[in-house]
Scaffold this motif. Structure first.
Motif, short mmCIF file in Angstrom:
data_model
loop_
_atom_site.label_atom_id
_atom_site.label_comp_id
_atom_site.label_asym_id
_atom_site.label_seq_id
_atom_site.Cartn_x
_atom_site.Cartn_y
_atom_site.Cartn_z
N GLY A 33 0.89 -1.18 -0.08
CA GLY A 33 -0.13 -0.10 0.10
C GLY A 33 0.83 1.19 0.02
O GLY A 33 0.47 2.35 -0.51
N TYR A 34 2.13 1.11 0.80
CA TYR A 34 2.88 2.26 0.64
C TYR A 34 3.60 2.53 -0.85
O TYR A 34 3.21 3.98 -1.21
CB TYR A 34 4.16 2.03 1.44
N TRP A 35 3.67 1.73 -1.43
CA TRP A 35 4.35 1.89 -2.91
C TRP A 35 3.07 2.40 -3.71
O TRP A 35 3.37 3.09 -4.87
CB TRP A 35 5.00 0.68 -3.28
N ASP A 36 2.05 1.74 -3.69
CA ASP A 36 0.81 2.29 -4.44
C ASP A 36 0.47 3.76 -4.17
O ASP A 36 0.24 4.46 -5.18
CB ASP A 36 -0.54 1.49 -4.11
N ARG A 37 0.42 4.02 -2.86
CA ARG A 37 0.35 5.56 -2.76
C ARG A 37 1.32 6.55 -3.25
O ARG A 37 1.14 7.57 -3.94
CB ARG A 37 0.60 5.76 -1.22
N VAL A 38 2.75 6.00 -3.23
CA VAL A 38 3.86 6.82 -3.92
C VAL A 38 3.46 6.79 -5.44
O VAL A 38 3.78 7.94 -6.05
CB VAL A 38 5.20 5.99 -3.90
N ARG A 39 3.08 5.74 -6.06
CA ARG A 39 3.01 5.84 -7.41
C ARG A 39 1.79 6.77 -7.69
O ARG A 39 1.86 7.62 -8.71
CB ARG A 39 2.60 4.35 -8.07
N LYS A 40 0.81 6.53 -7.17
CA LYS A 40 -0.35 7.60 -7.34
C LYS A 40 0.01 9.01 -7.15
O LYS A 40 -0.32 9.97 -7.88
CB LYS A 40 -1.49 7.05 -6.23
N ASN A 41 0.79 9.34 -6.09
CA ASN A 41 1.29 10.75 -5.69
C ASN A 41 2.03 11.23 -6.95
O ASN A 41 2.10 12.40 -7.30
CB ASN A 41 2.13 10.79 -4.53
N ALA A 42 2.90 10.46 -7.62
CA ALA A 42 3.93 10.94 -8.62
C ALA A 42 3.52 10.77 -9.98
O ALA A 42 3.95 11.15 -10.90
CB ALA A 42 5.09 10.13 -8.33
#
Length: 413
Positions: A33-42
């Motif tokens: 979930g952390y990495w999914d949020r990072v991808r969405k943010n960027a």
């Protein structure tokens, strides 16, 4: 020649640095979930999330897909002139941590000919912990064809006199500021200044003197003194070394002494920086008979007066005392037991940095977690010099959100 050198450093041309900079790929390995949020943010911005492979994705259907996209994106960024190059430079870094302390560092490149990650190495640069060979090939698949590199490697010096990095920080107001922003996902704040020209020459001179006299502080200690230790990101540096050795093997007789693949970008930090704190890396075992594992541990690796280590199974917890005769460190005794136990029994081990995360993950079915004590900083260099590589994942330089973020880059082809 010094083992740590200035480099031709790449910096992105972007006004959204908070989207560019992404935390080290070996963090949040159990938190997709952390990495999914990072991808969405960027999304839609130039970002290092498009240039790295999070270890949370290793062994998943995303691994092959993202590995292919990484090199394509690197080439795309190069073609679109995303980067500014600062030739023969260093970058002085100040990272403001969650507790308000400021951790200082210096970005440059290390000579891979001066680095050896094998047990018993006598090189100027050494690993602090055992390298897991299985972790190198997935990283090689990314680096082998990559035109650029991005570091999350933190390298340490044992600089009691604070002669290398700190003097640069004292004159930062006279340096060109390259960036100054808040990192994503509550990663704190970071600022960086360009070190070039005469300031680089002065640093090189100080480092030459430091290297020539480094052995004096270890007189009477068995083993050959070292200049630098890899504090974090050893598998990334080992991957760079492996790719360089592969390149040499594929070009026998060719002079590759000036090839960019001979070097790797790192951040150098002083072990004696007041903000430098060694955090323990905890252990959790999933998909195992937790009570059986605990009982076997108590029967084979515990003794009165041993290292106190707290365990968690679901909502239960308790303390075991690991036999000090098994290792000089609690983590050494526990890791030795787990390595032996998991050869004969079911279970998958993971390494967790934060106390709360370990306790929460231990509530999963068929899981057991262990909270480990921290290692004293003074043990690091002397321990590696005298006894060789420490048990893997012995310590962490700060909490998970305080790890190195990808910022600077360098051409390697």
């Amino acid at each position: 020649m010094n083992a740590f050198l200035p480099a031709d450093i790449l910096m992105p041309k972007t006004d959204a640095m908070e989207k560019w900079a992404v935390i080290a790929c070996d963090q949040f390995t159990s938190d997709q979930g952390y990495w999914d949020r990072v991808r969405k943010n960027a999304e839609g911005a130039v970002s290092t999330i498009n240039l790295i492979l999070p270890e949370a994705e290793l062994g998943t259907e995303k691994e092959a897909e993202h590995t292919k996209v990484i090199n394509e994106t690197m080439a795309k960024y190069m073609a679109e002139d995303v980067f500014t190059t600062y030739a023969n430079s260093l970058v002085y870094v100040e990272r403001t941590l969650e507790n308000g302390s400021i951790r200082k560092g210096l970005i440059g490149m290390v000579d891979l000919d001066a680095y050896d990650y094998s047990t018993g190495a006598t090189s100027a640069i050494r690993a602090t912990e055992r390298t897991v060979p299985e972790r190198i090939p997935p990283r090689q698949r990314v680096r082998r064809d990559a035109p650029i590199e991005l570091p999350h490697i933190l390298m340490l010096c044992d600089d009691h006199k604070k002669a290398l990095i700190e003097p640069i920080g004292e004159k930062k107001e006279s340096l060109k500021k390259l960036y100054d922003f808040d990192l994503m996902e509550n990663g704190g704040h970071i600022a960086g200044w360009l070190v070039e020209g005469k300031d680089v020459e002065q640093f090189n001179a100080v480092l030459t003197e430091y290297t020539a006299t480094v052995g004096e502080k270890y007189e009477g200690l068995k083993g050959i003194p070292m200049v630098f230790a890899v504090g974090d990101g050893n598998h990334s540096l080992a991957t760079a070394k492996s790719c360089y050795e592969e390149l040499k093997a594929n070009h026998p007789g060719e002079d590759l002494s000036n090839h960019p693949a001979r070097y790797a970008l790192v951040e150098l930090e002083n072990i004696h920086d007041d903000a430098q704190v060694f955090e323990p890396i905890h252990r959790i075992v999933f998909k195992t008979d937790a009570k059986k594992l605990l009982k076997t541990l108590e029967e084979t690796y515990c003794a009165e007066g041993g290292f106190p280590v707290k365990w968690y199974i679901g909502t239960e917890s308790g303390t075991i005392y690991l036999d000090r005769a098994k290792s000089e460190l609690a983590v050494g005794a526990l890791q030795s037991f787990l390595d032996s136990y998991l050869k004969e029994n079911a279970g998958e081990i993971d390494y967790i940095h934060d106390d709360d995360a370990l306790i929460e993950l231990s509530k999963k079915e068929n899981a057991i977690g262990f909270l480990l004590p921290a290692m004293e900083k003074s043990q690091l260099f002397r321990g590696v010099i005298a006894d060789g590589i420490l048990p893997r994942k012995t310590f962490s330089m700060g909490h998970s959100r305080e790890k190195r973020y990808y910022l600077e880059g360098r051409k390697i082809k």
